[in-house]
Design a protein around this motif. Structure first.
Motif, PDB file in Angstrom:
ATOM      1  N   ALA A 206       8.680  18.601  -0.166  1.00  0.00           N
ATOM      2  CA  ALA A 206       9.812  18.132   0.644  1.00  0.00           C
ATOM      3  C   ALA A 206       9.462  16.862   1.415  1.00  0.00           C
ATOM      4  O   ALA A 206      10.234  15.892   1.421  1.00  0.00           O
ATOM      5  CB  ALA A 206      10.251  19.238   1.607  1.00  0.00           C
ATOM      6  N   SER A 207       8.282  16.840   2.048  1.00  0.00           N
ATOM      7  CA  SER A 207       7.932  15.657   2.839  1.00  0.00           C
ATOM      8  C   SER A 207       7.657  14.449   1.955  1.00  0.00           C
ATOM      9  O   SER A 207       8.046  13.313   2.285  1.00  0.00           O
ATOM     10  CB  SER A 207       6.746  15.944   3.762  1.00  0.00           C
ATOM     11  OG  SER A 207       5.605  16.288   3.011  1.00  0.00           O
ATOM     12  N   LEU A 208       6.999  14.673   0.812  1.00  0.00           N
ATOM     13  CA  LEU A 208       6.738  13.550  -0.097  1.00  0.00           C
ATOM     14  C   LEU A 208       8.039  13.001  -0.691  1.00  0.00           C
ATOM     15  O   LEU A 208       8.217  11.777  -0.807  1.00  0.00           O
ATOM     16  CB  LEU A 208       5.788  13.987  -1.206  1.00  0.00           C
ATOM     17  CG  LEU A 208       4.345  14.280  -0.780  1.00  0.00           C
ATOM     18  CD1 LEU A 208       3.577  14.956  -1.910  1.00  0.00           C
ATOM     19  CD2 LEU A 208       3.644  13.008  -0.332  1.00  0.00           C
ATOM     20  N   ALA A 209       8.949  13.898  -1.076  1.00  0.00           N
ATOM     21  CA  ALA A 209      10.237  13.455  -1.631  1.00  0.00           C
ATOM     22  C   ALA A 209      11.038  12.707  -0.568  1.00  0.00           C
ATOM     23  O   ALA A 209      11.681  11.680  -0.872  1.00  0.00           O
ATOM     24  CB  ALA A 209      11.024  14.661  -2.146  1.00  0.00           C
ATOM     25  N   GLU A 210      11.008  13.191   0.662  1.00  0.00           N
ATOM     26  CA  GLU A 210      11.717  12.503   1.757  1.00  0.00           C
ATOM     27  C   GLU A 210      11.133  11.111   1.979  1.00  0.00           C
ATOM     28  O   GLU A 210      11.876  10.138   2.155  1.00  0.00           O
ATOM     29  CB  GLU A 210      11.587  13.342   3.030  1.00  0.00           C
ATOM     30  CG  GLU A 210      12.333  12.775   4.211  1.00  0.00           C
ATOM     31  CD  GLU A 210      12.192  13.641   5.456  1.00  0.00           C
ATOM     32  OE1 GLU A 210      12.331  13.067   6.550  1.00  0.00           O
ATOM     33  OE2 GLU A 210      11.929  14.849   5.346  1.00  0.00           O
ATOM     34  N   LEU A 211       9.810  11.005   1.952  1.00  0.00           N
ATOM     35  CA  LEU A 211       9.148   9.708   2.118  1.00  0.00           C
ATOM     36  C   LEU A 211       9.543   8.758   0.993  1.00  0.00           C
ATOM     37  O   LEU A 211       9.858   7.584   1.240  1.00  0.00           O
ATOM     38  CB  LEU A 211       7.630   9.906   2.148  1.00  0.00           C
ATOM     39  CG  LEU A 211       6.772   8.657   2.294  1.00  0.00           C
ATOM     40  CD1 LEU A 211       7.048   7.973   3.629  1.00  0.00           C
ATOM     41  CD2 LEU A 211       5.298   9.009   2.172  1.00  0.00           C
ATOM     42  N   LEU A 212       9.545   9.274  -0.247  1.00  0.00           N
ATOM     43  CA  LEU A 212       9.930   8.437  -1.379  1.00  0.00           C
ATOM     44  C   LEU A 212      11.375   7.948  -1.249  1.00  0.00           C
ATOM     45  O   LEU A 212      11.673   6.775  -1.477  1.00  0.00           O
ATOM     46  CB  LEU A 212       9.764   9.208  -2.694  1.00  0.00           C
ATOM     47  CG  LEU A 212       8.398   9.181  -3.343  1.00  0.00           C
ATOM     48  CD1 LEU A 212       8.356  10.092  -4.561  1.00  0.00           C
ATOM     49  CD2 LEU A 212       8.001   7.770  -3.751  1.00  0.00           C
ATOM     50  N   CYS A 213      12.271   8.857  -0.882  1.00  0.00           N
ATOM     51  CA  CYS A 213      13.687   8.490  -0.755  1.00  0.00           C
ATOM     52  C   CYS A 213      13.913   7.495   0.381  1.00  0.00           C
ATOM     53  O   CYS A 213      14.666   6.538   0.231  1.00  0.00           O
ATOM     54  CB  CYS A 213      14.542   9.735  -0.526  1.00  0.00           C
ATOM     55  SG  CYS A 213      14.660  10.790  -1.979  1.00  0.00           S
ATOM     56  N   ALA A 214      13.268   7.736   1.492  1.00  0.00           N
ATOM     57  CA  ALA A 214      13.502   6.895   2.671  1.00  0.00           C
ATOM     58  C   ALA A 214      12.889   5.500   2.509  1.00  0.00           C
ATOM     59  O   ALA A 214      13.463   4.507   2.971  1.00  0.00           O
ATOM     60  CB  ALA A 214      12.945   7.570   3.911  1.00  0.00           C
ATOM     61  N   ASP A 215      11.722   5.425   1.879  1.00  0.00           N
ATOM     62  CA  ASP A 215      10.994   4.154   1.834  1.00  0.00           C
ATOM     63  C   ASP A 215      10.792   3.615   0.423  1.00  0.00           C
ATOM     64  O   ASP A 215       9.878   2.828   0.187  1.00  0.00           O
ATOM     65  CB  ASP A 215       9.619   4.338   2.499  1.00  0.00           C
ATOM     66  CG  ASP A 215       9.722   4.717   3.959  1.00  0.00           C
ATOM     67  OD1 ASP A 215      10.714   4.331   4.604  1.00  0.00           O
ATOM     68  OD2 ASP A 215       8.807   5.419   4.451  1.00  0.00           O
ATOM     69  N   TRP A 216      11.626   4.033  -0.508  1.00  0.00           N
ATOM     70  CA  TRP A 216      11.452   3.645  -1.915  1.00  0.00           C
ATOM     71  C   TRP A 216      11.291   2.134  -2.066  1.00  0.00           C
ATOM     72  O   TRP A 216      10.351   1.664  -2.705  1.00  0.00           O
ATOM     73  CB  TRP A 216      12.625   4.151  -2.741  1.00  0.00           C
ATOM     74  CG  TRP A 216      12.502   3.795  -4.204  1.00  0.00           C
ATOM     75  CD1 TRP A 216      12.988   2.697  -4.839  1.00  0.00           C
ATOM     76  CD2 TRP A 216      11.793   4.556  -5.182  1.00  0.00           C
ATOM     77  NE1 TRP A 216      12.658   2.711  -6.167  1.00  0.00           N
ATOM     78  CE2 TRP A 216      11.916   3.856  -6.413  1.00  0.00           C
ATOM     79  CE3 TRP A 216      11.078   5.728  -5.178  1.00  0.00           C
ATOM     80  CZ2 TRP A 216      11.352   4.303  -7.594  1.00  0.00           C
ATOM     81  CZ3 TRP A 216      10.528   6.183  -6.353  1.00  0.00           C
ATOM     82  CH2 TRP A 216      10.655   5.467  -7.546  1.00  0.00           C
ATOM     83  N   ALA A 217      12.161   1.391  -1.494  1.00  0.00           N
ATOM     84  CA  ALA A 217      12.153  -0.068  -1.677  1.00  0.00           C
ATOM     85  C   ALA A 217      10.928  -0.714  -1.039  1.00  0.00           C
ATOM     86  O   ALA A 217      10.453  -1.754  -1.518  1.00  0.00           O
ATOM     87  CB  ALA A 217      13.426  -0.671  -1.095  1.00  0.00           C
ATOM     88  N   ASP A 218      10.401  -0.130   0.026  1.00  0.00           N
ATOM     89  CA  ASP A 218       9.264  -0.717   0.742  1.00  0.00           C
ATOM     90  C   ASP A 218       7.903  -0.315   0.172  1.00  0.00           C
ATOM     91  O   ASP A 218       6.893  -0.905   0.532  1.00  0.00           O
ATOM     92  CB  ASP A 218       9.300  -0.307   2.226  1.00  0.00           C
ATOM     93  CG  ASP A 218      10.562  -0.810   2.913  1.00  0.00           C
ATOM     94  OD1 ASP A 218      11.116  -1.846   2.482  1.00  0.00           O
ATOM     95  OD2 ASP A 218      11.001  -0.145   3.875  1.00  0.00           O
ATOM     96  N   LEU A 219       7.886   0.689  -0.705  1.00  0.00           N
ATOM     97  CA  LEU A 219       6.611   1.192  -1.217  1.00  0.00           C
ATOM     98  C   LEU A 219       6.203   0.457  -2.489  1.00  0.00           C
ATOM     99  O   LEU A 219       7.031   0.228  -3.383  1.00  0.00           O
ATOM    100  CB  LEU A 219       6.712   2.688  -1.527  1.00  0.00           C
ATOM    101  CG  LEU A 219       6.910   3.619  -0.337  1.00  0.00           C
ATOM    102  CD1 LEU A 219       7.183   5.045  -0.821  1.00  0.00           C
ATOM    103  CD2 LEU A 219       5.683   3.597   0.563  1.00  0.00           C
TER     104      LEU A 219
END
Length: 185
Positions: free
Chosen positions: A87-100
């Protein structure tokens, strides 16, 4: 020539001065009462044996309940960790996809995949445990080369050395042996 249980009573018949002049005895056949008493004792013994069996069954049930509670507690803890991680990794990916950067996205997706496979393995192990408990699992025993199973199980593990005699075989169900080896690894 037959013995009969009786209730015997005896009383003295006094003379004018109060000294015993004669005795009166009565005998009452209590065979039916004795038979009922024996039947009651046998029934009481049978009840005591049944009570002992029930106490033993209750002890086993209490142990099974304690095991179930421990298992539930362990599963809740073990399942919560990968779910939280996913859940936390998916949230991080969704929230910061463009910046990662791509390599970080790939690493996070890999961790999600690893935790998902971990959950799937836990559920498969749990399903196998329930099937074993209900007797729904049947083993097809045949000679299984242990080295072959170990190499298949450890193929994804880079840091493991497998040292098993090439000729070693066990009489087992290949799938069950594979699950055991996976759990040990």
């Amino acid at each position: 020539g037959t013995q009969i249980p009786v209730l015997a009573t005896m009383a003295a018949v006094p003379d004018a001065s109060g000294a015993p002049r004669a005795y009166v005895a009565t005998y009452v056949d209590i065979a039916d009462r004795k038979q009922a008493e024996n039947a009651l004792n046998e029934h009481a013994d049978e009840l005591e044996r049944s009570n002992a069996q029930l106490r033993e069954a209750n002890t086993r049930l209490e142990a099974a309940l304690a095991f179930k509670n421990d298992l539930t507690s362990m599963l809740t803890h073990d399942v919560a960790q990968p779910i939280s991680s996913i859940a936390s990794l998916a949230e991080l990916l969704c929230a910061d996809w463009a910046d990662l950067p791509d390599d970080i996205r790939f690493e996070l997706a890999g961790k999600i995949d690893k935790n998902t496979h971990r959950l799937i393995k836990m559920m498969n192990d749990l399903q196998l445990l329930f099937r074993l408990d209900t007797g729904a699992v049947t083993a097809r025993r045949a000679p299984v080369p242990v080295l072959e199973v170990m190499l298949a199980v450890t193929s994804a593990e880079d840091d493991l050395d497998v040292d098993v005699d090439e000729d070693l075989a066990v009489l087992a169900d290949r799938e069950h042996l594979t699950v055991v080896m996976q759990n040990l690894v």
